[in-house]
Design a protein around this motif. Structure first.
Motif, PDB file in Angstrom:
ATOM      1  N   UNK A 227       0.834  -1.205   0.000  1.00 26.10           N
ATOM      2  CA  UNK A 227       0.000   0.000   0.000  1.00 26.10           C
ATOM      3  C   UNK A 227       0.870   1.257   0.000  1.00 26.10           C
ATOM      4  N   UNK A 228       1.887   1.277   0.856  1.00 20.18           N
ATOM      5  CA  UNK A 228       2.776   2.436   0.936  1.00 20.18           C
ATOM      6  C   UNK A 228       3.596   2.595  -0.341  1.00 20.18           C
ATOM      7  N   UNK A 229       4.004   1.471  -0.937  1.00 22.78           N
ATOM      8  CA  UNK A 229       4.787   1.512  -2.178  1.00 22.78           C
ATOM      9  C   UNK A 229       3.945   2.071  -3.312  1.00 22.78           C
ATOM     10  N   UNK A 230       2.695   1.640  -3.368  1.00 18.81           N
ATOM     11  CA  UNK A 230       1.804   2.140  -4.419  1.00 18.81           C
ATOM     12  C   UNK A 230       1.565   3.640  -4.259  1.00 18.81           C
ATOM     13  N   UNK A 231       1.470   4.101  -3.011  1.00 17.65           N
ATOM     14  CA  UNK A 231       1.234   5.528  -2.766  1.00 17.65           C
ATOM     15  C   UNK A 231       2.525   6.358  -2.802  1.00 17.65           C
ATOM     16  N   UNK A 232       3.646   5.694  -3.127  1.00 17.34           N
ATOM     17  CA  UNK A 232       4.921   6.380  -3.370  1.00 17.34           C
ATOM     18  C   UNK A 232       5.461   7.110  -2.143  1.00 17.34           C
ATOM     19  N   UNK A 233       5.181   6.568  -0.953  1.00 18.62           N
ATOM     20  CA  UNK A 233       5.654   7.218   0.261  1.00 18.62           C
ATOM     21  C   UNK A 233       6.921   6.501   0.749  1.00 18.62           C
ATOM     22  N   UNK A 234       8.062   7.032   0.347  1.00 15.76           N
ATOM     23  CA  UNK A 234       9.323   6.341   0.637  1.00 15.76           C
ATOM     24  C   UNK A 234       9.632   6.313   2.127  1.00 15.76           C
ATOM     25  N   UNK A 236       7.453   5.989   4.660  1.00 12.21           N
ATOM     26  CA  UNK A 236       6.704   4.892   5.275  1.00 12.21           C
ATOM     27  C   UNK A 236       7.241   3.554   4.798  1.00 12.21           C
ATOM     28  N   UNK A 237       7.594   3.460   3.528  1.00 10.61           N
ATOM     29  CA  UNK A 237       8.206   2.219   3.021  1.00 10.61           C
ATOM     30  C   UNK A 237       9.452   1.891   3.833  1.00 10.61           C
ATOM     31  N   UNK A 238      10.312   2.881   4.041  1.00 14.88           N
ATOM     32  CA  UNK A 238      11.542   2.661   4.808  1.00 14.88           C
ATOM     33  C   UNK A 238      11.228   2.249   6.237  1.00 14.88           C
ATOM     34  N   UNK A 239      10.262   2.901   6.849  1.00 13.54           N
ATOM     35  CA  UNK A 239       9.889   2.585   8.229  1.00 13.54           C
ATOM     36  C   UNK A 239       9.367   1.152   8.340  1.00 13.54           C
ATOM     37  N   UNK A 240       8.519   0.746   7.419  1.00  9.45           N
ATOM     38  CA  UNK A 240       7.986  -0.618   7.446  1.00  9.45           C
ATOM     39  C   UNK A 240       9.098  -1.649   7.261  1.00  9.45           C
ATOM     40  N   UNK A 241      10.022  -1.359   6.379  1.00  7.59           N
ATOM     41  CA  UNK A 241      11.158  -2.275   6.164  1.00  7.59           C
ATOM     42  C   UNK A 241      12.026  -2.368   7.417  1.00  7.59           C
ATOM     43  N   UNK A 242      12.200  -1.249   8.100  1.00  9.17           N
ATOM     44  CA  UNK A 242      12.959  -1.256   9.358  1.00  9.17           C
ATOM     45  C   UNK A 242      12.267  -2.094  10.431  1.00  9.17           C
ATOM     46  N   UNK A 243      10.954  -2.254  10.290  1.00 10.04           N
ATOM     47  CA  UNK A 243      10.186  -3.086  11.230  1.00 10.04           C
ATOM     48  C   UNK A 243       9.938  -4.490  10.666  1.00 10.04           C
ATOM     49  N   UNK A 265       5.812   4.077 -11.209  1.00  8.26           N
ATOM     50  CA  UNK A 265       7.001   4.689 -11.789  1.00  8.26           C
ATOM     51  C   UNK A 265       7.811   5.511 -10.803  1.00  8.26           C
ATOM     52  N   UNK A 266       7.763   5.130  -9.508  1.00 10.47           N
ATOM     53  CA  UNK A 266       8.489   5.907  -8.507  1.00 10.47           C
ATOM     54  C   UNK A 266       9.891   5.322  -8.318  1.00 10.47           C
ATOM     55  N   UNK A 267      10.871   6.017  -8.865  1.00 10.28           N
ATOM     56  CA  UNK A 267      12.249   5.527  -8.849  1.00 10.28           C
ATOM     57  C   UNK A 267      12.793   5.381  -7.428  1.00 10.28           C
ATOM     58  N   UNK A 268      12.506   6.354  -6.556  1.00  6.69           N
ATOM     59  CA  UNK A 268      13.047   6.322  -5.195  1.00  6.69           C
ATOM     60  C   UNK A 268      12.570   5.088  -4.436  1.00  6.69           C
ATOM     61  N   UNK A 269      11.262   4.810  -4.518  1.00  3.71           N
ATOM     62  CA  UNK A 269      10.717   3.658  -3.800  1.00  3.71           C
ATOM     63  C   UNK A 269      11.249   2.365  -4.402  1.00  3.71           C
ATOM     64  N   UNK A 270      11.320   2.291  -5.724  1.00  6.39           N
ATOM     65  CA  UNK A 270      11.861   1.094  -6.379  1.00  6.39           C
ATOM     66  C   UNK A 270      13.295   0.837  -5.915  1.00  6.39           C
ATOM     67  N   UNK A 271      14.097   1.877  -5.829  1.00  3.65           N
ATOM     68  CA  UNK A 271      15.495   1.712  -5.390  1.00  3.65           C
ATOM     69  C   UNK A 271      15.571   1.220  -3.946  1.00  3.65           C
ATOM     70  N   UNK A 272      14.720   1.753  -3.072  1.00  2.08           N
ATOM     71  CA  UNK A 272      14.705   1.312  -1.670  1.00  2.08           C
ATOM     72  C   UNK A 272      14.365  -0.169  -1.589  1.00  2.08           C
ATOM     73  N   UNK A 273      13.344  -0.585  -2.333  1.00  2.00           N
ATOM     74  CA  UNK A 273      12.914  -1.986  -2.298  1.00  2.00           C
ATOM     75  C   UNK A 273      13.973  -2.906  -2.897  1.00  2.00           C
TER      76      UNK A 273
END
Length: 287
Positions: A227-234, A236-243, A265-273
């Motif tokens: 959900x966070x990845x789809x909404x492009x919120x890097x 929250x994505x990072x926080x969830x991964x940290x948990x 098409x969010x490059x930042x989130x794709x790179x984090x994942x």
């Protein structure tokens, strides 16, 4: 004093209880419009105060939704069923809670409204008040023994509705009253996924602090990370991964978080994942 037009209307009205159209019957129309004289006139001519039908189910629900306190009182004096079911909001207490008018909610409760009555878009009165962030109504409902974990409606439960809306204070209040942080149901399946989709970082933090299951599966997006990845919120994505969110978890509309981020098409989130996937692959190789 009633107008000649009012009297002519009734003289030419074949049936004051005739059903049909968006508002079901003339009493519901008059209640929705806030025309107390017309409501009184229809009641004097034997309009069925509990007639069902239309968008709001009955006249009382229509009056509650439009915050017509005088008409609510008048209908209750004529024995309107405060717990009648039907309409978009299921019942009068849910309609009144959605609008946030504490006085009308209190009035309904004094007339023995069932605070936990099920039905309608939000399931019951508490999620409706939470979704609209009406804290004073939420407190009133809780004082009257509203079930904080009752399931039903579009958002599944009150905690999920509040998490989606983003009101930190109401979410905190729900948790203090023993809301199940991992309760499942509704479009977003759980509160964490709802908050992640709505990009409510503070609420995501709060839910995780209260032991929300970061990998709970279900709902349209499958899990909070997707959900966070789809909404492009890097963030929250990072926080969830940290948990310890599982970057490879399968399910949901997009299959996994990486596909969801790629879809947008969010490059930042794709790179984090991708970086997280690589870290996991290296760890597995070392094992």
């Amino acid at each position: 004093m009633r107008s000649i037009a009012d009297l002519l209307l009734l003289e030419n009205l074949a049936d004051v209880n005739c059903q049909g159209a968006e508002y079901g019957n003339v009493l519901q129309v008059a209640s929705w419009m806030g025309n107390k004289d017309m409501v009184q006139l229809f009641l004097e001519h034997n309009a069925d105060v509990n007639a069902q039908g239309g968008k709001y189910g009955n006249a009382l629900q229509a009056a509650c939704w439009r915050v017509q306190r005088d008409i609510v009182l008048l209908l209750l004096e004529h024995k309107a069923d405060v717990n009648a079911q039907g309409g978009e909001y299921g019942n009068a207490p849910q309609a009144a809670s959605w609008t946030g008018n504490r006085g009308i909610v209190q009035l309904l409760l004094e007339h023995n409204a069932d605070v936990n009555a099920q039905g309608g878009k939000y399931g019951n009165a508490l999620p409706a008040a939470c979704w609209r962030a009406h804290k004073d109504v939420v407190l009133l409902l809780l004082e009257c023994k509203a079930d904080v974990n009752a399931q039903g409606g579009e958002y599944g439960n009150a905690l999920q509705a509040a998490s989606w809306t983003g009101d930190w204070g109401i979410v905190q209040l729900r948790l203090k009253h023993k809301a199940d942080v991992n309760a499942q149901g509704g479009e977003y399946w759980n509160a964490l996924q709802a908050a992640s989709w709505s990009c409510n970082m503070d609420i995501v933090h709060l839910l995780l602090d209260h032991k929300a299951d970061v990998n709970a599966q279900g709902g349209y997006y499958g899990n909070a990370l997707q959900a966070a990845s789809y909404k492009e919120n890097k963030d929250i994505v990072q926080l969830l991964l940290e948990h310890q969110a599982d970057v490879n978890a399968q399910g949901g509309a997009y299959g996994d978080a990486l596909q969801a981020a790629s879809e947008r098409g969010n490059r930042d989130v794709v790179q984090i994942l991708l970086a997280h996937k690589q870290d996991i692959d290296r760890s597995m190789h070392l094992l």
